[in-house]
Scaffold this motif. Structure first.
Motif, PDB file in Angstrom:
ATOM      1  N   ILE A  99      34.308  19.166  30.500  1.00 40.36           N
ATOM      2  CA  ILE A  99      34.729  19.421  29.128  1.00 40.36           C
ATOM      3  C   ILE A  99      35.661  20.622  29.058  1.00 40.36           C
ATOM      4  O   ILE A  99      35.604  21.533  29.890  1.00 40.36           O
ATOM      5  CB  ILE A  99      33.520  19.654  28.200  1.00 40.36           C
ATOM      6  N   GLU A 100      36.509  20.606  28.055  1.00 41.82           N
ATOM      7  CA  GLU A 100      37.339  21.762  27.715  1.00 41.82           C
ATOM      8  C   GLU A 100      36.897  22.238  26.335  1.00 41.82           C
ATOM      9  O   GLU A 100      36.939  21.477  25.364  1.00 41.82           O
ATOM     10  CB  GLU A 100      38.817  21.387  27.695  1.00 41.82           C
ATOM     11  N   THR A 102      37.424  24.187  23.056  1.00 33.58           N
ATOM     12  CA  THR A 102      38.595  24.670  22.319  1.00 33.58           C
ATOM     13  C   THR A 102      38.244  25.634  21.189  1.00 33.58           C
ATOM     14  O   THR A 102      39.081  26.418  20.766  1.00 33.58           O
ATOM     15  CB  THR A 102      39.371  23.478  21.737  1.00 33.58           C
ATOM     16  N   GLU A 119      33.934  22.899  19.264  1.00 29.41           N
ATOM     17  CA  GLU A 119      34.852  21.784  19.473  1.00 29.41           C
ATOM     18  C   GLU A 119      35.131  21.653  20.963  1.00 29.41           C
ATOM     19  O   GLU A 119      35.381  22.644  21.646  1.00 29.41           O
ATOM     20  CB  GLU A 119      36.164  22.004  18.720  1.00 29.41           C
ATOM     21  N   GLN A 121      36.870  18.877  24.194  1.00 29.13           N
ATOM     22  CA  GLN A 121      37.713  17.742  24.543  1.00 29.13           C
ATOM     23  C   GLN A 121      37.330  17.244  25.928  1.00 29.13           C
ATOM     24  O   GLN A 121      36.958  18.026  26.803  1.00 29.13           O
ATOM     25  CB  GLN A 121      39.196  18.127  24.521  1.00 29.13           C
ATOM     26  N   GLY A 124      40.741  12.885  26.880  1.00 21.39           N
ATOM     27  CA  GLY A 124      41.569  12.535  25.742  1.00 21.39           C
ATOM     28  C   GLY A 124      40.818  12.365  24.437  1.00 21.39           C
ATOM     29  O   GLY A 124      41.409  11.984  23.424  1.00 21.39           O
ATOM     30  N   GLN A 125      39.516  12.645  24.430  1.00 19.46           N
ATOM     31  CA  GLN A 125      38.715  12.526  23.219  1.00 19.46           C
ATOM     32  C   GLN A 125      38.297  13.913  22.745  1.00 19.46           C
ATOM     33  O   GLN A 125      38.117  14.831  23.543  1.00 19.46           O
ATOM     34  CB  GLN A 125      37.464  11.684  23.476  1.00 19.46           C
ATOM     35  N   SER A 126      38.132  14.048  21.430  1.00 19.18           N
ATOM     36  CA  SER A 126      37.672  15.301  20.840  1.00 19.18           C
ATOM     37  C   SER A 126      36.304  15.089  20.209  1.00 19.18           C
ATOM     38  O   SER A 126      35.987  14.000  19.727  1.00 19.18           O
ATOM     39  CB  SER A 126      38.661  15.801  19.783  1.00 19.18           C
ATOM     40  N   TYR A 127      35.515  16.147  20.204  1.00 21.31           N
ATOM     41  CA  TYR A 127      34.155  16.041  19.676  1.00 21.31           C
ATOM     42  C   TYR A 127      33.743  17.399  19.129  1.00 21.31           C
ATOM     43  O   TYR A 127      34.033  18.439  19.725  1.00 21.31           O
ATOM     44  CB  TYR A 127      33.198  15.599  20.784  1.00 21.31           C
ATOM     45  N   THR A 128      33.085  17.382  17.977  1.00 21.35           N
ATOM     46  CA  THR A 128      32.561  18.601  17.371  1.00 21.35           C
ATOM     47  C   THR A 128      31.045  18.511  17.305  1.00 21.35           C
ATOM     48  O   THR A 128      30.499  17.516  16.815  1.00 21.35           O
ATOM     49  CB  THR A 128      33.128  18.807  15.956  1.00 21.35           C
TER      50      THR A 128
END
Length: 348
Positions: A99-100, A102, A119, A121, A124-128
Motif C-alpha cells: 500500500i501507499e 497518502t 487514505e 492506494q 491503481g485503486q484508492s481506499y479510505t
C-alpha cells in the motif's frame, strides 16, 4: 586546689538519630510528591498534545514496508482473528506491491477515544478507512499517550481454481510462498479455499506442477477492500493445456485427417460422412487441422478443411470444392501417458 565548673551551653539539645531519620523521610516524601506532580503534569501535557494519527501512521507505515512484525507490535492480529497464519513477514514481505499511504488525519477526538481517517492506494485503486483509536490504561505511567487502533486492518481473501481440462481439481496453491489448502468439488472442475485474513497488498498466486500436459499460470491477488466485496477479495487461477498437449492433439488430428482421404481408412467412423462416401482418389486435405478448442470434459474439437468433388451442376465450373468441418475427440491421461481417440462422426 581550685576547681572550675563550666555550665553547659543553653539552647537546642542535640538531635537524636531517630529524629534525623524521621526528618529525612519527610524530605524524601516531599520530593517524591513534587516529582510525581511533575511526572503527571508532563504526562498530561504529552497526552493532550500527541495526535492519535501518529500511531495510525506508524501502523500503516509498517504494513507499507512489508513489516508485519512491526505492525503486530501496534495491533496484535492474533487478538482479533482465528487464523493469523498469513499475517506474517513471510507473507507480507514478498508481496509484489504494498500500500501507499497518502493521508492520515485525526477527524474526531473525545477523551480517550479518537477517529483517524487514512487514505491508501494499491494497484491503481484508492481506499479510505476510518480507524477508531483508543488510549490505553496506564499510558500516563509510561509518559506516552498510549494510543492504539482498536482493530487491525486486514482483508479476507479466498482463492478459486478452475479446472475444465484435467478434471482432477487442485488441493493446494501458494499464496506469496505460503501453502493454502483448497477443497475440490465433486466434479473436479472447481477448487476453493476458505477465506483467510491478510494485510492489504498484492500477492502472487502460484499453483503446483501438473506434469507435461497441464499448467497453472501464476496470477496476482489484489487484497484491497472494494465497493462490491467489501473487506473480501478473491483470487483466481486456471488449469491450462501445455503446448505439449496441444501439439500432441493437433498431430493426432493431422494423422486422422490424412487417413480420411486414404484408401482403406477413408471409411473410418471418425471421418465426415461426405468424405467417407467419396472415392478417396478424389479427395484430399486442403488445410491441416487447426483452431484447437477444449470443450466439456476431456473433449476437444479442431477444424480441418478437405477438398472433394464439386456437386453436379455447380455454377462455378470447378471440379473440386472445399469442405470445412471438425474433428472431435477425447483425451485421457494416466501419469505421463496420453491417449487420444476420435469420436465417430454420428456421435458428435
Amino acid at each position: 586546689m581550685t576547681t572550675t565548673t563550666e555550665n553547659a551551653p543553653t539552647g537546642a539539645s542535640p538531635e537524636s538519630p531517630a529524629a534525623r531519620r524521621k526528618r529525612g523521610a519527610w524530605i524524601a516524601a516531599g520530593a517524591a510528591v513534587l516529582a510525581l506532580g511533575g511526572y503527571l503534569t508532563a504526562a498530561a501535557v504529552i497526552s493532550i498534545s500527541s495526535d492519535p494519527s501518529d500511531v495510525v501512521s506508524s501502523y500503516l507505515g509498517a504494513i507499507a514496508e512489508g513489516d508485519a512484525s512491526a505492525a503486530a507490535q501496534i495491533v496484535d492480529p492474533g487478538d482479533f482473528v482465528d487464523d493469523a497464519t498469513y499475517l506474517t513477514d513471510d507473507v507480507l514481505g514478498p508481496a509484489t506491491s504494498h500500500i501507499e499511504v497518502t493521508r492520515v488525519t485525526t477527524t474526531k477526538r473525545d477523551g480517550d477515544t479518537a477517529e483517524v481517517e487514512a487514505e491508501m492506494q494499491l494497484a491503481g485503486q484508492s481506499y479510505t478507512h476510518t480507524f477508531t483509536v483508543m488510549r490505553e490504561t496506564g499510558a500516563f505511567w509510561l509518559l506516552q499517550p498510549g494510543w492504539r487502533p482498536d482493530s487491525p486492518l486486514t482483508v479476507n481473501v479466498a482463492v478459486v481454481v478452475q479446472d475444465e481440462l484435467s478434471l482432477t481439481g487442485v488441493e493446494q496453491v501458494d499464496l506469496a510462498g505460503a501453502e493454502l489448502d483448497l477443497d475440490v468439488d465433486t466434479s473436479g472442475r472447481r477448487s476453493t479455499s476458505a477465506y483467510v485474513p491478510v494485510y492489504p497488498a498484492v500477492y502472487e498466486l502460484t499453483g503446483p506442477d501438473r506434469g507435461p500436459y497441464f499448467a497453472i499460470a501464476p496470477a496476482e491477488l489484489v487484497a484491497f477492500p472494494s465497493p462490491t466485496l467489501g473487506d473480501n477479495a478473491v483470487g483466481s487461477l486456471a488449469v491450462t493445456a501445455t503446448e505439449e498437449l496441444r501439439s500432441a492433439i493437433l498431430d493426432a488430428a493431422k494423422v486422422r485427417a490424412d487417413a480420411c482421404v486414404e484408401p482403406g481408412t477413408s471409411t473410418d467412423a471418425a471421418c465426415p460422412a461426405s468424405i467417407r462416401q467419396a472415392d478417396p482418389s478424389t479427395t484430399g486435405v486442403a488445410q491441416e487441422p487447426y483452431d484447437l478448442t477444449f470443450v466439456n470434459g476431456q473433449r476437444f474439437m479442431t477444424t480441418v478443411v478437405f477438398w472433394r468433388p464439386a456437386e453436379e451442376g455447380a455454377t462455378s465450373g470447378a471440379r473440386t470444392t472445399s469442405y470445412r468441418t471438425s474433428l472431435v475427440g477425447t483425451y485421457t491421461i494416466d501419469g505421463d501417458d496420453l491417449t487420444i481417440e476420435f469420436t465417430p462422426w454420428e456421435d458428435q
